[in-house]
Design an enzyme around this catalytic site. Structure first.
Site, short mmCIF file in Angstrom:
data_model
loop_
_atom_site.label_atom_id
_atom_site.label_comp_id
_atom_site.label_asym_id
_atom_site.label_seq_id
_atom_site.Cartn_x
_atom_site.Cartn_y
_atom_site.Cartn_z
N ASP A 1 69.69 53.89 33.63
CA ASP A 1 70.06 54.32 34.68
C ASP A 1 70.91 54.29 36.20
O ASP A 1 71.60 53.02 36.72
CB ASP A 1 68.78 53.36 36.14
CG ASP A 1 67.54 54.03 37.27
OD1 ASP A 1 68.60 54.41 38.50
OD2 ASP A 1 67.04 54.38 36.73
N ASP B 1 61.45 55.94 39.15
CA ASP B 1 61.59 54.16 38.39
C ASP B 1 61.00 53.35 40.44
O ASP B 1 61.77 52.74 40.51
CB ASP B 1 63.33 53.84 38.63
CG ASP B 1 64.25 52.59 38.74
OD1 ASP B 1 63.51 51.90 38.24
OD2 ASP B 1 64.63 52.45 40.11
N LYS C 1 63.07 45.48 38.16
CA LYS C 1 63.36 46.94 37.62
C LYS C 1 62.23 47.09 36.03
O LYS C 1 62.02 48.70 35.68
CB LYS C 1 65.05 47.41 37.40
CG LYS C 1 65.18 47.19 39.14
CD LYS C 1 64.68 49.11 39.19
CE LYS C 1 66.22 49.24 41.40
NZ LYS C 1 65.82 50.18 40.98
N GLU D 1 60.46 55.77 43.63
CA GLU D 1 61.81 56.45 43.93
C GLU D 1 61.18 58.03 42.88
O GLU D 1 60.88 58.32 42.09
CB GLU D 1 63.10 56.22 42.84
CG GLU D 1 63.27 54.68 43.64
CD GLU D 1 63.96 54.41 43.48
OE1 GLU D 1 64.94 54.57 42.50
OE2 GLU D 1 64.79 52.99 42.56
N HIS E 1 70.11 57.47 48.61
CA HIS E 1 69.26 56.23 48.28
C HIS E 1 70.29 55.38 48.41
O HIS E 1 69.85 54.45 48.42
CB HIS E 1 69.00 56.90 46.53
CG HIS E 1 68.62 56.15 45.95
ND1 HIS E 1 67.45 55.26 46.88
CD2 HIS E 1 68.28 55.56 45.00
CE1 HIS E 1 66.61 54.34 45.92
NE2 HIS E 1 67.56 54.00 44.90
N GLU F 1 62.77 60.65 41.16
CA GLU F 1 63.80 60.66 40.23
C GLU F 1 64.19 62.04 38.88
O GLU F 1 63.04 62.01 38.96
CB GLU F 1 65.29 59.37 39.39
CG GLU F 1 65.14 58.70 40.29
CD GLU F 1 65.51 57.45 40.15
OE1 GLU F 1 65.68 57.64 38.94
OE2 GLU F 1 65.85 55.34 40.51
#
Length: 265
Positions: free
Chosen positions: A129, A236, A256, A202, A136, A204
């Protein structure tokens, strides 16, 4: 490729026009799991098209569209996957009558999208990632550190990323369980353990890589496109309060690795 139209009705706001044939894995009403594409309001059963000889000009393994994931198809390489997409454009073009006039095959391979269940499109053995938007990165840096030190000195010079937990990637629509971890309030003497109170998401874009590389080899920017099969939307998920406490010195961990959602196409 300019001004193409299809004999399938495609609404102006539809994502799947003749210019955008996506690939995915669907579970059909008879529990078959097959590779599909889409146009308008229909899923296109690629295994059915192959069984009815519509891909005979392309060198494809007999079972490539019923493997349960797109990995085997992707591994064929860009020339063959591109040829399948170009053949779909040809078959569904308004000027082509092959499939349009073949009612039996048309009924077999065209399925209303509302009647199919979309699954994970690929098996993901590994993923990284990246931290590639300056807005951001600035927002998160301000949240974790302070606005004066939002961007670290290396951010504008190297690709900043972390290696994620591929087993936690799920298809869009699957439920996400609120993660637990250590957090430390600014006025607390010690951290405490519990469910996150700052669950974040988020938007992405993820690149699906088509070719493996051997250890020690690199891919140049000039040849990168040939290694990219396609794109998915990627969400994410993040536990920001856990992230603030744990990210120093090695970066994201439990904050995460509990879930990342991808689009099925």
């Amino acid at each position: 490729m300019n001004n193409l139209t299809s004999w399938i009705e495609v609404k102006p706001d539809c994502d799947f026009s003749i210019y955008n044939f996506p690939f995915g894995i669907a579970q059909l009403a008879n529990d078959r799991k097959v590779a599909v594409s889409a146009i308008g309001e229909y899923a296109v059963d690629l295994d059915s098209l192959q069984n009815h000889f519509y891909f005979d000009e392309i060198d494809l393994p007999a079972s490539v569209f019923r493997e349960g994931s797109l990995n085997a198809f992707i591994a064929l390489g860009k020339p063959r996957t591109r040829a399948v997409r170009e053949r779909l454009i040809e078959l569904f073009s308004n000027t082509n009558t092959e499939l349009r006039n073949d009612e039996a095959v048309r009924q077999d391979c065209l399925l209303p999208l509302s009647e199919v269940e979309m699954l994970m499109p690929v098996y993901v053995p590994s993923y990284t990632d990246f931290y590639s938007s300056i807005e951001h990165a600035t927002n998160i840096g301000s949240m974790i550190r302070d606005p004066e030190n939002a961007l670290m000195p290396n951010w504008k010079h190297i690709p900043v990323g972390y290696h994620g937990r591929s087993s936690s990637i799920i298809v869009s629509g699957e439920p996400v369980h609120r993660p637990k971890g250590q957090t430390k309030a600014p006025d607390a003497e010690k951290p405490s353990f519990g469910p996150t109170k700052r669950l974040d998401f988020e938007l992405e874009m993820a690149f699906v890589v088509a070719q493996e590389t051997t250890i020690g080899n690199t891919v140049s920017t000039e040849t990168a496109e040939e290694h990219i099969f396609g794109f998915v939307l990627f969400n994410d998920w993040s536990a920001r309060d856990v992230q603030v406490w744990e990210y120093v010195p090695l970066g994201p961990f439990l904050a995460k690795n509990f879930a990342s959602s991808i689009s099925p196409w």
